[in-house]
Scaffold this motif. Structure first.
Motif, mmCIF file in Angstrom:
data_model
loop_
_atom_site.group_PDB
_atom_site.id
_atom_site.type_symbol
_atom_site.label_atom_id
_atom_site.label_comp_id
_atom_site.label_asym_id
_atom_site.label_seq_id
_atom_site.Cartn_x
_atom_site.Cartn_y
_atom_site.Cartn_z
ATOM 1 N N LYS A 43 -32.226 -12.860 -80.891
ATOM 2 C CA LYS A 43 -30.916 -12.288 -80.589
ATOM 3 C C LYS A 43 -30.026 -12.255 -81.834
ATOM 4 C CE LYS A 43 -29.240 -13.315 -76.496
ATOM 5 N NZ LYS A 43 -28.765 -14.055 -75.299
ATOM 6 N N PHE A 44 -29.549 -11.049 -82.137
ATOM 7 C CA PHE A 44 -28.705 -10.820 -83.318
ATOM 8 C C PHE A 44 -27.323 -10.354 -82.877
ATOM 9 C CE2 PHE A 44 -26.944 -7.630 -86.260
ATOM 10 C CZ PHE A 44 -26.801 -8.386 -87.417
ATOM 11 N N LEU A 45 -26.286 -10.921 -83.490
ATOM 12 C CA LEU A 45 -24.913 -10.542 -83.174
ATOM 13 C C LEU A 45 -24.168 -10.175 -84.450
ATOM 14 C CD1 LEU A 45 -22.355 -10.439 -81.315
ATOM 15 C CD2 LEU A 45 -22.067 -12.888 -81.803
ATOM 16 N N ASP A 46 -23.601 -8.966 -84.480
ATOM 17 C CA ASP A 46 -22.718 -8.552 -85.567
ATOM 18 C C ASP A 46 -21.305 -8.477 -84.989
ATOM 19 O OD1 ASP A 46 -21.241 -7.323 -87.569
ATOM 20 O OD2 ASP A 46 -22.862 -5.976 -88.163
ATOM 21 N N LEU A 47 -20.430 -9.365 -85.474
ATOM 22 C CA LEU A 47 -19.074 -9.436 -84.933
ATOM 23 C C LEU A 47 -18.118 -8.436 -85.570
ATOM 24 C CD1 LEU A 47 -18.628 -13.301 -84.612
ATOM 25 C CD2 LEU A 47 -18.579 -11.649 -82.729
ATOM 26 N N THR A 48 -18.534 -7.818 -86.673
ATOM 27 C CA THR A 48 -17.673 -6.857 -87.386
ATOM 28 C C THR A 48 -18.513 -5.642 -87.762
ATOM 29 O OG1 THR A 48 -18.167 -8.031 -89.453
ATOM 30 C CG2 THR A 48 -16.112 -8.624 -88.317
ATOM 31 N N CYS A 49 -18.954 -4.906 -86.776
ATOM 32 C CA CYS A 49 -19.970 -3.876 -86.967
ATOM 33 C C CYS A 49 -19.589 -2.827 -88.015
ATOM 34 C CB CYS A 49 -20.247 -3.192 -85.633
ATOM 35 S SG CYS A 49 -21.363 -1.784 -85.736
ATOM 36 N N GLY A 50 -18.335 -2.334 -87.989
ATOM 37 C CA GLY A 50 -17.951 -1.275 -88.921
ATOM 38 C C GLY A 50 -18.827 -0.057 -88.744
ATOM 39 N N PHE A 51 -19.285 0.526 -89.850
ATOM 40 C CA PHE A 51 -20.158 1.702 -89.793
ATOM 41 C C PHE A 51 -21.610 1.311 -89.516
ATOM 42 C CE2 PHE A 51 -22.010 5.505 -92.269
ATOM 43 C CZ PHE A 51 -22.020 6.305 -91.138
ATOM 44 N N GLY A 52 -21.888 0.012 -89.491
ATOM 45 C CA GLY A 52 -23.183 -0.464 -88.999
ATOM 46 C C GLY A 52 -24.344 -0.438 -89.968
ATOM 47 N N ILE A 53 -24.082 -0.327 -91.273
ATOM 48 C CA ILE A 53 -25.191 -0.279 -92.234
ATOM 49 C C ILE A 53 -25.911 -1.629 -92.279
ATOM 50 C CG2 ILE A 53 -25.860 0.165 -94.617
ATOM 51 C CD1 ILE A 53 -24.743 2.618 -93.154
ATOM 52 N N ASP A 54 -25.162 -2.713 -92.465
ATOM 53 C CA ASP A 54 -25.792 -4.042 -92.482
ATOM 54 C C ASP A 54 -26.473 -4.343 -91.157
ATOM 55 O OD1 ASP A 54 -25.316 -5.016 -95.087
ATOM 56 O OD2 ASP A 54 -23.237 -5.464 -94.589
ATOM 57 N N ALA A 55 -25.800 -4.010 -90.063
ATOM 58 C CA ALA A 55 -26.364 -4.283 -88.740
ATOM 59 C C ALA A 55 -27.692 -3.562 -88.546
ATOM 60 C CB ALA A 55 -25.379 -3.858 -87.651
ATOM 61 N N TYR A 56 -27.774 -2.325 -89.006
ATOM 62 C CA TYR A 56 -28.998 -1.526 -88.823
ATOM 63 C C TYR A 56 -30.207 -2.221 -89.459
ATOM 64 C CZ TYR A 56 -32.257 2.387 -88.883
ATOM 65 O OH TYR A 56 -33.370 3.187 -88.708
ATOM 66 N N PHE A 57 -30.027 -2.734 -90.676
ATOM 67 C CA PHE A 57 -31.162 -3.352 -91.366
ATOM 68 C C PHE A 57 -31.359 -4.810 -90.970
ATOM 69 C CE2 PHE A 57 -30.225 0.338 -93.978
ATOM 70 C CZ PHE A 57 -31.505 0.857 -94.166
ATOM 71 N N LEU A 58 -30.281 -5.580 -90.866
ATOM 72 C CA LEU A 58 -30.422 -6.985 -90.482
ATOM 73 C C LEU A 58 -31.070 -7.159 -89.116
ATOM 74 C CD1 LEU A 58 -27.036 -8.523 -91.699
ATOM 75 C CD2 LEU A 58 -29.305 -9.422 -92.262
ATOM 76 N N SER A 59 -30.801 -6.234 -88.215
ATOM 77 C CA SER A 59 -31.279 -6.372 -86.833
ATOM 78 C C SER A 59 -32.722 -5.923 -86.641
ATOM 79 C CB SER A 59 -30.376 -5.565 -85.900
ATOM 80 O OG SER A 59 -30.500 -4.173 -86.153
ATOM 81 N N GLN A 60 -33.363 -5.398 -87.661
ATOM 82 C CA GLN A 60 -34.702 -4.831 -87.482
ATOM 83 C C GLN A 60 -35.750 -5.861 -87.088
ATOM 84 O OE1 GLN A 60 -35.613 -2.435 -90.932
ATOM 85 N NE2 GLN A 60 -34.470 -0.690 -90.158
ATOM 86 N N ASN A 61 -35.505 -7.120 -87.432
ATOM 87 C CA ASN A 61 -36.466 -8.169 -87.062
ATOM 88 C C ASN A 61 -35.981 -9.005 -85.887
ATOM 89 O OD1 ASN A 61 -38.377 -7.532 -89.100
ATOM 90 N ND2 ASN A 61 -37.127 -8.600 -90.618
ATOM 91 N N PHE A 62 -35.143 -8.390 -85.034
ATOM 92 C CA PHE A 62 -34.633 -9.060 -83.831
ATOM 93 C C PHE A 62 -34.905 -8.204 -82.595
ATOM 94 C CE2 PHE A 62 -32.423 -11.019 -87.289
ATOM 95 C CZ PHE A 62 -32.190 -12.329 -86.893
ATOM 96 N N GLU A 63 -35.018 -8.852 -81.457
ATOM 97 C CA GLU A 63 -35.351 -8.140 -80.218
ATOM 98 C C GLU A 63 -34.108 -7.604 -79.516
ATOM 99 O OE1 GLU A 63 -37.824 -10.605 -77.732
ATOM 100 O OE2 GLU A 63 -38.888 -11.422 -79.460
ATOM 101 N N GLU A 64 -33.046 -8.403 -79.470
ATOM 102 C CA GLU A 64 -31.803 -8.000 -78.799
ATOM 103 C C GLU A 64 -30.674 -7.919 -79.819
ATOM 104 O OE1 GLU A 64 -30.666 -10.144 -75.279
ATOM 105 O OE2 GLU A 64 -32.753 -10.695 -74.870
ATOM 106 N N ILE A 65 -29.924 -6.822 -79.784
ATOM 107 C CA ILE A 65 -28.881 -6.575 -80.783
ATOM 108 C C ILE A 65 -27.554 -6.353 -80.079
ATOM 109 C CG2 ILE A 65 -28.172 -5.080 -82.694
ATOM 110 C CD1 ILE A 65 -31.252 -4.175 -82.674
ATOM 111 N N THR A 66 -26.536 -7.087 -80.504
ATOM 112 C CA THR A 66 -25.185 -6.921 -79.954
ATOM 113 C C THR A 66 -24.230 -6.621 -81.096
ATOM 114 O OG1 THR A 66 -25.660 -8.472 -78.142
ATOM 115 C CG2 THR A 66 -23.332 -7.995 -78.622
ATOM 116 N N LEU A 67 -23.516 -5.500 -80.969
ATOM 117 C CA LEU A 67 -22.596 -5.059 -82.012
ATOM 118 C C LEU A 67 -21.172 -5.033 -81.464
ATOM 119 C CD1 LEU A 67 -24.654 -2.054 -83.460
ATOM 120 C CD2 LEU A 67 -24.831 -4.482 -84.032
#
Length: 381
Positions: free
Chosen positions: A88-112
């Motif tokens: 489970k990955f959580l991005d609390l400050t998603c913004g345009f989501g560039i970091d979230a897109y790559f950081l979350s690739q090795n996680f099953e559940e993603i919350t932005l």
């Protein structure tokens, strides 16, 4: 823009090389889309081409310029992503989501989490185009933390670095959110927290203000420090610092926080080879460690230039073969790349004084050792 139809996409593609100022003076060919919106999409494609090429494709929507500027590059985002995985990955400050897109690739559940409704809609649209799924929550992170009962394997934050008057801020307590205030709450819902901070953040202030910092990455791209990344994880080990210079062949420079305190530098006048650490290493403040680890001598306590009669491999920075020259040997109109370190004149003043121009294959290094001022003619190896 909420969507990109075929005709609108064709118009964007046809005008990628058109002067944008001239476009703004024209009337939009689409009643439902303004010319300002069309130009913004063309600008976004141009930015994406260099900064995040994975988004340089049809049907992707780009937000206003400020969001593009504040987003991480694809290079830095991909670098971060290689170190983390889980469920489970959580991005609390998603913004345009560039970091979230790559950081979350090795996680099953993603919350932005993103408080800007329009920006989150853009991210949601783009992730659908890219075939990625997530839980998109339009909410202030403080509210989310207040009501959340889930636990996550990794929490990511990129705090806002501007105050209410749109001025840049750098201290932890001035960021939004205030990391110092919410760290305890974050630690209750995850054992690992990753925080992106300004390259201007003071490392000593950082270490003294936050608990359980396991690692600090100082990330440069082509010798420009872009961000300081901290990994908070409960550990009894010393904080490790890793200096990284992406898009170069330079090795990472790693050390533990207290190592520098136990190192000392030797000093010398310039010898055959000159070594200048990259800016991520300089940001780390490990000036004596560089000297000791690579068996190099510093020119001066306040001159972070190193020298040796031997060529040292795997040095994290630039290496020059150099010789000292007399100022009279500098000919009017010659071309040189100018480097100044701990020298009374700035590059522009030097060019004016010696009537030289920028460029050429040689460098002039103006510096100072513990004995004297020096002018070195150097070739980059």
């Amino acid at each position: 823009m909420k969507s990109v139809g075929n005709k609108i996409q064709q118009y964007i593609n046809a005008n990628l090389n058109t002067d944008l100022h001239s476009l703004l003076l024209k009337k939009s060919p689409f009643p439902e889309v303004s010319m300002q919106e069309l130009v913004q999409q063309i600008k976004g494609r141009k930015v994406a081409e260099k900064k995040f090429p994975f988004l340089n494709q049809d049907n992707v929507i780009f937000p206003p310029n400020l969001n593009l500027e504040q987003s991480s590059s694809q290079d830095t985002a991909e670098f971060k992503a290689q170190f983390f995985k889980g469920k489970k990955f959580l991005d609390l400050t998603c913004g345009f989501g560039i970091d979230a897109y790559f950081l979350s690739q090795n996680f099953e559940e993603i919350t932005l989490i993103e408080q800007n409704t329009e920006l989150l809609e853009v991210v949601k649209h783009n992730w659908e185009v890219l075939g990625r799924k997530a839980n998109f929550i339009n909410q202030k992170l403080e509210k989310f933390l207040e009501i959340n009962s889930e636990k996550f394997d990794l929490i990511y934050l990129d705090p806002a670095r501007r105050d209410n008057n749109n001025r840049k801020v750098f201290l932890l307590e001035d960021l939004s959110p205030n990391i110092i205030e919410i760290q305890k709450k974050l630690s209750e819902i995850s054992d690992e927290i990753l925080i992106k901070l300004s390259p201007l953040i003071d490392l000593q202030h950082l270490v003294s203000s936050l608990e359980n910092i396991s690692k600090i990455w100082i990330i440069a791209v082509k010798n420009e420090v872009k961000e300081v990344l901290i990994h908070i994880k409960k550990t009894n080990e010393q904080t490790e610092i890793s200096c990284v210079n992406l898009q170069t062949s330079e090795s990472q420079f790693n050390f533990t926080l207290n190592t520098e305190k136990n190192c000392k530098s030797e000093f010398s006048v310039p010898e055959k080879y000159i070594f200048i650490p990259n800016n991520s290493v300089l940001k780390s403040g490990a000036f004596n460690l560089v000297s000791e680890k690579f068996s190099l001598k510093k020119l001066h306590q306040n001159t972070h230039i190193y020298t040796s009669e031997k060529l040292i491999e795997n040095f994290p920075g630039r290496i020059f073969e150099a010789e000292e020259i007399n100022p009279k040997e500098i000919k009017k109109g010659e071309k040189f790349n100018i480097i100044t370190k701990n020298y009374p004149l700035k590059p522009e003043e030097i060019k004016k004084k010696y009537k030289i121009k920028d460029g050429g294959q040689y460098y002039l290094i103006f510096s100072q050792s513990i004995q004297n001022k020096h002018i070195l003619k150097a070739k980059l190896l």
